[in-house]
Design a protein around this motif. Sequence first.
Motif, PDB file in Angstrom:
ATOM      1  N   GLN A  11       8.060  -1.977 -16.388  1.00 23.26           N
ATOM      2  CA  GLN A  11       7.572  -3.228 -16.963  1.00 23.26           C
ATOM      3  C   GLN A  11       7.521  -3.129 -18.482  1.00 23.26           C
ATOM      4  O   GLN A  11       7.963  -4.031 -19.194  1.00 23.26           O
ATOM      5  CB  GLN A  11       6.175  -3.529 -16.392  1.00 23.26           C
ATOM      6  CG  GLN A  11       5.622  -4.883 -16.789  1.00 23.26           C
ATOM      7  CD  GLN A  11       6.433  -6.032 -16.200  1.00 23.26           C
ATOM      8  OE1 GLN A  11       6.520  -6.185 -14.997  1.00 23.26           O
ATOM      9  NE2 GLN A  11       7.059  -6.825 -17.067  1.00 23.26           N
ATOM     10  N   ALA A  12       7.011  -2.006 -18.969  1.00 20.02           N
ATOM     11  CA  ALA A  12       6.906  -1.819 -20.417  1.00 20.02           C
ATOM     12  C   ALA A  12       8.295  -1.802 -21.048  1.00 20.02           C
ATOM     13  O   ALA A  12       8.518  -2.393 -22.113  1.00 20.02           O
ATOM     14  CB  ALA A  12       6.162  -0.525 -20.721  1.00 20.02           C
ATOM     15  N   LEU A  13       9.245  -1.149 -20.393  1.00 15.74           N
ATOM     16  CA  LEU A  13      10.610  -1.095 -20.929  1.00 15.74           C
ATOM     17  C   LEU A  13      11.209  -2.497 -20.972  1.00 15.74           C
ATOM     18  O   LEU A  13      11.901  -2.865 -21.918  1.00 15.74           O
ATOM     19  CB  LEU A  13      11.476  -0.167 -20.071  1.00 15.74           C
ATOM     20  CG  LEU A  13      11.151   1.324 -20.223  1.00 15.74           C
ATOM     21  CD1 LEU A  13      11.855   2.138 -19.139  1.00 15.74           C
ATOM     22  CD2 LEU A  13      11.552   1.833 -21.613  1.00 15.74           C
ATOM     23  N   ALA A  14      10.897  -3.285 -19.947  1.00 16.47           N
ATOM     24  CA  ALA A  14      11.438  -4.640 -19.893  1.00 16.47           C
ATOM     25  C   ALA A  14      10.819  -5.524 -20.974  1.00 16.47           C
ATOM     26  O   ALA A  14      11.474  -6.405 -21.530  1.00 16.47           O
ATOM     27  CB  ALA A  14      11.181  -5.243 -18.510  1.00 16.47           C
ATOM     28  N   ASP A  15       9.553  -5.285 -21.285  1.00 16.12           N
ATOM     29  CA  ASP A  15       8.851  -6.124 -22.277  1.00 16.12           C
ATOM     30  C   ASP A  15       9.097  -5.681 -23.721  1.00 16.12           C
ATOM     31  O   ASP A  15       8.717  -6.379 -24.664  1.00 16.12           O
ATOM     32  CB  ASP A  15       7.334  -6.083 -22.013  1.00 16.12           C
ATOM     33  CG  ASP A  15       6.943  -6.845 -20.755  1.00 16.12           C
ATOM     34  OD1 ASP A  15       7.665  -7.802 -20.404  1.00 16.12           O
ATOM     35  OD2 ASP A  15       5.921  -6.477 -20.138  1.00 16.12           O
ATOM     36  N   LEU A  16       9.703  -4.530 -23.874  1.00 18.92           N
ATOM     37  CA  LEU A  16       9.788  -3.918 -25.206  1.00 18.92           C
ATOM     38  C   LEU A  16      10.510  -4.788 -26.233  1.00 18.92           C
ATOM     39  O   LEU A  16      10.066  -4.909 -27.381  1.00 18.92           O
ATOM     40  CB  LEU A  16      10.460  -2.548 -25.085  1.00 18.92           C
ATOM     41  CG  LEU A  16      10.208  -1.546 -26.198  1.00 18.92           C
ATOM     42  CD1 LEU A  16       8.713  -1.324 -26.408  1.00 18.92           C
ATOM     43  CD2 LEU A  16      10.892  -0.220 -25.877  1.00 18.92           C
ATOM     44  N   ASP A  17      11.621  -5.411 -25.810  1.00 17.89           N
ATOM     45  CA  ASP A  17      12.381  -6.197 -26.789  1.00 17.89           C
ATOM     46  C   ASP A  17      11.535  -7.320 -27.388  1.00 17.89           C
ATOM     47  O   ASP A  17      11.648  -7.618 -28.572  1.00 17.89           O
ATOM     48  CB  ASP A  17      13.664  -6.753 -26.159  1.00 17.89           C
ATOM     49  CG  ASP A  17      14.690  -5.633 -25.944  1.00 17.89           C
ATOM     50  OD1 ASP A  17      14.549  -4.572 -26.605  1.00 17.89           O
ATOM     51  OD2 ASP A  17      15.603  -5.811 -25.123  1.00 17.89           O
ATOM     52  N   THR A  18      10.675  -7.906 -26.561  1.00 20.75           N
ATOM     53  CA  THR A  18       9.824  -8.993 -27.070  1.00 20.75           C
ATOM     54  C   THR A  18       8.882  -8.480 -28.157  1.00 20.75           C
ATOM     55  O   THR A  18       8.690  -9.145 -29.188  1.00 20.75           O
ATOM     56  CB  THR A  18       8.960  -9.581 -25.930  1.00 20.75           C
ATOM     57  OG1 THR A  18       9.807  -9.831 -24.820  1.00 20.75           O
ATOM     58  CG2 THR A  18       8.248 -10.841 -26.374  1.00 20.75           C
ATOM     59  N   ILE A  19       8.303  -7.313 -27.959  1.00 22.86           N
ATOM     60  CA  ILE A  19       7.325  -6.846 -28.952  1.00 22.86           C
ATOM     61  C   ILE A  19       7.978  -6.088 -30.111  1.00 22.86           C
ATOM     62  O   ILE A  19       7.301  -5.645 -31.025  1.00 22.86           O
ATOM     63  CB  ILE A  19       6.188  -6.003 -28.299  1.00 22.86           C
ATOM     64  CG1 ILE A  19       6.733  -4.778 -27.580  1.00 22.86           C
ATOM     65  CG2 ILE A  19       5.370  -6.864 -27.341  1.00 22.86           C
ATOM     66  CD1 ILE A  19       5.634  -3.875 -27.046  1.00 22.86           C
ATOM     67  N   LEU A  20       9.325  -5.987 -30.056  1.00 20.10           N
ATOM     68  CA  LEU A  20      10.052  -5.424 -31.205  1.00 20.10           C
ATOM     69  C   LEU A  20      10.880  -6.509 -31.896  1.00 20.10           C
ATOM     70  O   LEU A  20      11.930  -6.237 -32.482  1.00 20.10           O
ATOM     71  CB  LEU A  20      10.957  -4.265 -30.759  1.00 20.10           C
ATOM     72  CG  LEU A  20      10.228  -3.005 -30.266  1.00 20.10           C
ATOM     73  CD1 LEU A  20      11.225  -1.942 -29.827  1.00 20.10           C
ATOM     74  CD2 LEU A  20       9.301  -2.432 -31.339  1.00 20.10           C
ATOM     75  N   THR A  21      10.410  -7.745 -31.815  1.00 23.18           N
ATOM     76  CA  THR A  21      11.105  -8.846 -32.503  1.00 23.18           C
ATOM     77  C   THR A  21      10.101  -9.594 -33.372  1.00 23.18           C
ATOM     78  O   THR A  21       8.908  -9.624 -33.087  1.00 23.18           O
ATOM     79  CB  THR A  21      11.631  -9.929 -31.520  1.00 23.18           C
ATOM     80  OG1 THR A  21      11.319  -9.548 -30.201  1.00 23.18           O
ATOM     81  CG2 THR A  21      13.081 -10.195 -31.711  1.00 23.18           C
ATOM     82  N   ILE A  22      10.647 -10.211 -34.407  1.00 22.93           N
ATOM     83  CA  ILE A  22       9.827 -11.053 -35.274  1.00 22.93           C
ATOM     84  C   ILE A  22      10.178 -12.505 -34.965  1.00 22.93           C
ATOM     85  O   ILE A  22      11.340 -12.886 -35.023  1.00 22.93           O
ATOM     86  CB  ILE A  22      10.168 -10.760 -36.755  1.00 22.93           C
ATOM     87  CG1 ILE A  22       9.912  -9.285 -37.104  1.00 22.93           C
ATOM     88  CG2 ILE A  22       9.400 -11.675 -37.689  1.00 22.93           C
ATOM     89  CD1 ILE A  22       8.486  -8.857 -37.033  1.00 22.93           C
ATOM     90  N   ASP A  23       9.171 -13.295 -34.669  1.00 22.49           N
ATOM     91  CA  ASP A  23       9.361 -14.725 -34.431  1.00 22.49           C
ATOM     92  C   ASP A  23       9.230 -15.427 -35.789  1.00 22.49           C
ATOM     93  O   ASP A  23       8.131 -15.735 -36.255  1.00 22.49           O
ATOM     94  CB  ASP A  23       8.277 -15.197 -33.440  1.00 22.49           C
ATOM     95  CG  ASP A  23       8.355 -16.681 -33.144  1.00 22.49           C
ATOM     96  OD1 ASP A  23       9.041 -17.406 -33.897  1.00 22.49           O
ATOM     97  OD2 ASP A  23       7.708 -17.104 -32.166  1.00 22.49           O
ATOM     98  N   VAL A  24      10.373 -15.635 -36.431  1.00 20.46           N
ATOM     99  CA  VAL A  24      10.363 -16.099 -37.831  1.00 20.46           C
ATOM    100  C   VAL A  24       9.647 -17.439 -37.987  1.00 20.46           C
ATOM    101  O   VAL A  24       8.861 -17.627 -38.927  1.00 20.46           O
ATOM    102  CB  VAL A  24      11.808 -16.158 -38.386  1.00 20.46           C
ATOM    103  CG1 VAL A  24      11.835 -16.830 -39.758  1.00 20.46           C
ATOM    104  CG2 VAL A  24      12.380 -14.750 -38.489  1.00 20.46           C
TER     105      VAL A  24
END
Length: 607
Positions: A556-569
């Motif tokens: 689950q954490a691996l799947a969610d990682l991209d979301t928390i490594l992005t900036i919502d400009v």
Amino acid sequence: MADVAAALDKAGLTNTHVREYVEHWAGVTGASQIEVVSAADDARLIQEALDAGELLPAGEGRYYSRSYFKDTARAEERTIVATHDEADKGVYNNWRPATEMKEKLVGLMTGASEGKTMYVIPYLMAPKGSPLEEYAAGVELTDNRNVVLQMIRMARVGAEYINDLGDSFVRAVHVTGDLENLGQGTPDDKRYFVTVADERTILHFGSSYGGNALLGKIAHGLRQGSYDGWKNGFLVEQFMLLGIVDKETGKKYHICGGFPSASGKTNLAMTLAPDALGDRYYVEFYGDDIAWLWVGDDGKLYGMNPENGVFGVAKDTNEKTNPTAVDSIVEGTGAIFTNVAYNPKTQEVWWEGKGDKPTDLDGWEDWKGDLIADRQGEEVDAPWAHPNSRFTTTLENVPNVAKDFEEPQGVEIHGVIFGGRTRDREPLIRAIDDVAEGVYDGLTLGAEATAAADGLEGVLRYDPMSMRPFMSYSEGAYAAHWLEVFSRAQKKPVFAHVNWFQRGDDGRFLWPGYRENLRPLVWLMQYMNGEVEGERTPVGVIPKRDELLLEGLDEQALADLDTILTIDVDRWREEIGHRQVHLEQFHGLPEEIWEAHRRVAAALDDA
Ligand code: GTP
Ligand code: SPV
Ligand code: MN
């Protein structure tokens, strides 16, 4: 009238300034007895408290206490910093004129300890021999025995710490008052928690809980300390402090950082060790709530934890989230639990998130002392423990406490981090190289408030550097002071903003947190060393996914990682507008901070 001189003689308290101070307040409060205490009195005082029913046994060498049910957290709106100079007025410090407040508090305290013992607690908020020792000594006077027991755990206590310091000590007076008749939270609230910062005097009336009453910790260790630091060239912050040892390279790093109350400092500083990520790293505990920082003669930034203990949030503390904390409060540690659930028949304690809820309700009482088995209707689902229930234990009980935690020279600081409960926008970690941008980031820390303060849980608010409830002078001067201290540091630490609390659409946390938080911290140290480069964004450098240690992270954490490594400009551009309004409240904010704000805003516009 108490025989003050005899009590002080008996305890070997020879400092004449201290003697005058005790005599004065014994007169005001009307206490009928005086007793000077030291850490060596702990066992006797524990026994007295047990005999009086103020403490209840929680197994062998562990204790349970309840505070009055309207007295369970800091009361921010009743907390005031007073000085003689109106220029000290800030947005958050509830500034009032010193003369007005002293008069008010003397009025409230007059005769208010009649029939009670006034305990004299000489303490030091530093390891002995610290370069900041002259700012760390204090003498708390309190009419509450439980406060003494808590202070013995949280500070270094004994006459030997102040006898040689002359007039250089903080005067900290605590009077409990009649808790049942103080109008807590009503328009007729009688409580006052006042720090007269330019007289180094603390006058707290109307509570016996936590930071309202353990005056060495919050009122001195943070509010008075930060005022003294401003005048004398050091920083005092609500920061945790930990060390990361890389066993492969032998290098050791120290990271300190601020998260608002009940947002994860204790957990971060304690839970990562040992061997949270395989066995390459060993994480050492220095402090979980306060750090004092200064620049040494060698131009390095140093830090130390002024406390001697941990006053940690109980909720969700368990073997999985924080095994180190669990180990530090086992039987025989002398730990005190406050406002958790209790079973007098078995002497067990319980809180939400401790583990399975007891199914046999026999004997169980909630934090107010009401029998769980008698609950009716809606009450059935109410928490057993108060959300701000806590445990108190000494640093010595913490299994991974650093070997050098009592060394007076402190430790070199390599990283400064800020974080909080932020459900969107803030990525897992973003590193910031520039000092002004790092200070700007701290000043614009925005997060959800927690149950550590009355009536604010969940409210989104800015909490500069996590110091909002402890700010003692104006925010503009505070920002300038940060820049001044860092300008003297020849080797600058790296800054970072972290967030363990981003949530998905379904409300779940996107990052497992707790022991996994070592992963972004290791990345930060690698980034500082130039071993990873990350990805530059308008708001800092974030890790490339494969730069993070990912081994052992769940699916689950691996799947969610991209979301928390992005900036919502878009979301960040919106945030810039709020920050503008937030910063405009502060008078005298340094131009360098505004420049940092404009740089970040411009980078977001260009993104
Ligand atoms: P003060 O003592 O009030 O200054 O608080 P603190 O910042 O030391 O807070 P603490 O570490 O005691 O944490 C408060 C709450 O946050 C506890 O209920 C923890 O279980 C929870 N918490 C801490 N770290 C994490 C994390 O990484 N993830 C999640 N989801 N919760 C966390
Ligand atoms: C906090 O509220 O930040 C604490 C607990 O650390 S207390 O000592 O009650 O202030
Ligand atoms: Mn705190």
